[in-house]
Design a protein around this motif. Structure first.
Motif: not given
Length: 76
Positions: A37, A40, A53
């Motif tokens: 995460l 990302i 996502l």
């Protein structure tokens, strides 16, 4: 891509040598589930775009080439 490779090196301090642009980052354990995460978030920050996502697969994050193509092609 410099920020991405710097981030990978920060997360993997024992990493030596260059990261091949076709190396599988997940198989090589350069990105693990705990850091995913954060990775990302980094890509969103660099690209200036949010990553939905629902529109991506794990393969979109496997190699530096794929990350560049999928998320950073407009930003270099």
């Amino acid at each position: 891509m410099d920020r991405v490779t710097s981030w990978l090196r920060e997360k993997n301090p024992g990493l030596e040598g260059p990261i091949d642009t076709d190396e599988d980052l997940i198989e090589a354990r350069l990105i693990d589930s705990m850091d995913f995460l954060e990775f990302i978030d980094l890509l969103e920050e660099i690209s200036g775009s949010s990553i939905d996502l629902d529109d991506v697969t794990i393969d979109d994050f496997r190699t530096l080439n794929r990350v560049q193509e999928r998320f950073l092609s407009a930003t270099g």
